[in-house]
Design an enzyme around this catalytic site. Structure first.
Site, PDB file in Angstrom:
ATOM      1  N   CYS A  21      -2.416  -2.022   9.949  1.00 50.48           N
ATOM      2  CA  CYS A  21      -1.626  -1.410   8.879  1.00 50.48           C
ATOM      3  C   CYS A  21      -1.589   0.085   9.149  1.00 50.48           C
ATOM      4  O   CYS A  21      -2.635   0.743   9.202  1.00 50.48           O
ATOM      5  CB  CYS A  21      -2.279  -1.703   7.530  1.00 50.48           C
ATOM      6  N   TYR A  42       0.821  -1.208   0.000  1.00 51.04           N
ATOM      7  CA  TYR A  42       0.000   0.000   0.000  1.00 51.04           C
ATOM      8  C   TYR A  42       0.856   1.259   0.000  1.00 51.04           C
ATOM      9  O   TYR A  42       0.462   2.293  -0.537  1.00 51.04           O
ATOM     10  CB  TYR A  42      -0.898   0.030   1.243  1.00 51.04           C
ATOM     11  N   CYS A  82       5.538   0.849  10.412  1.00 47.84           N
ATOM     12  CA  CYS A  82       4.882  -0.068   9.468  1.00 47.84           C
ATOM     13  C   CYS A  82       4.886  -1.432  10.129  1.00 47.84           C
ATOM     14  O   CYS A  82       5.909  -1.851  10.700  1.00 47.84           O
ATOM     15  CB  CYS A  82       5.631  -0.118   8.135  1.00 47.84           C
TER      16      CYS A  82
END
Length: 280
Positions: free
Chosen positions: A70, A39, A182
């Site tokens: 996420c 992404y 992340c």
């Protein structure tokens, strides 16, 4: 009903691991949007579309709560998801606030590892602007770590040269805290610890997110006694291949190993007792 976990790929497993430790009798459904990973290299519009498609799928499976495991998806879509759905939605964001507090006490800087999209995102920049009065926070996108993780590549001889190259422009001795912004990045804590000085804190939001999930379920009276099962989906397709399921199990084993490396020896026996919950 199950607890839904969502990520662009396998990164959310680093949060699921803590949920399985904390809530071993809940049942889970883990959705990895492998068709669109990563992404962090895509547009905000595309990512928002992918997130809503994935969450709509999870809703059809009958979930009682959702963890957006996420950072990129949380920063882009969490607010709108909460406006659309009435079940608890728990997001994750870089642990910038505790990192700043720690590093201010040490007179050192904070380095946030994240994706390119999160680094550009208004929510992340507003968070840093609000908290970073002394301008001690630096951000660095590490898309290569996402690619490594999605290939199940954790070999230090492969990962370390990449990290060394990316960190070459930085004076590492100036940093007191590294924030993993992340969920793919905690898989590489062991390699990172060989690059930074021993006193540097390397932190992420996985455990805190699981604790937030537990508090939210308790407040909503949504605890239940399940079996600790996890159903895995890849972009809407249920994972049934035994080899792939074994790979997911090995990811959890790796996280257990990294956890043990950071924990006192006296605590390891307690952790090992819970292994039968971690690998359903």
């Amino acid at each position: 009903m199950k607890i839904g976990f969502f990520d662009s790929g396998i990164g959310g497993m680093t949060v699921l691991y803590h949920a399985l430790r904390l809530l071993p009798r809940e049942d889970y459904i883990y959705y990895a949007d492998t068709q669109h990973v990563p992404y962090g290299e895509k547009s905000k519009t595309d990512v928002k579309k992918y997130v809503f498609e994935a969450v709509d799928f999870l809703v059809r499976q009958g979930i009682k709560a959702l963890v957006i495991a996420c950072n990129t998806a949380t920063s882009i879509a969490a607010k709108e998801l909460r406006e659309k759905y009435d079940f608890p939605i728990i997001g994750i964001e870089p642990a910038v606030k505790p990192a700043i507090l720690r590093s201010q006490e040490q007179g050192r800087r904070v380095l946030v590892f994240t994706t390119r999209l999160t680094l550009r995102e208004e929510k992340f920049n507003n968070l840093v602007a609000r908290l970073d009065e002394d301008h001690i926070v630096d951000g660095l996108a590490l898309p290569g770590l996402v690619e490594f993780a999605e290939r199940f590549e954790f070999n230090e001889t492969v990962v370390r040269p990449y990290l060394t190259t990316q960190l070459a422009p930085y004076k590492l001795e100036e940093y007191g805290t590294v924030v993993l912004g992340c969920t793919h990045f905690p898989f590489y804590k062991d390699t990172m610890k060989t690059i930074f000085a021993p006193e540097v804190d390397i932190i992420d939001g996985g455990k805190g997110t699981a604790e937030n999930l537990a508090r939210t379920l308790q407040k909503a009276n949504k605890f239940q006694q399940g079996t600790g099962s996890v159903d895995y989906y890849m972009s809407g397709n249920k994972v049934q291949d035994p080899q792939l399921l074994q790979q997911y199990g090995r990811l959890l084993e790796r996280l257990q190993m990294l956890d043990n490396l950071q924990s006192p020896t006296s605590q390891r026996g307690c952790q090992e007792q819970s292994l039968h919950y971690l690998f359903p």
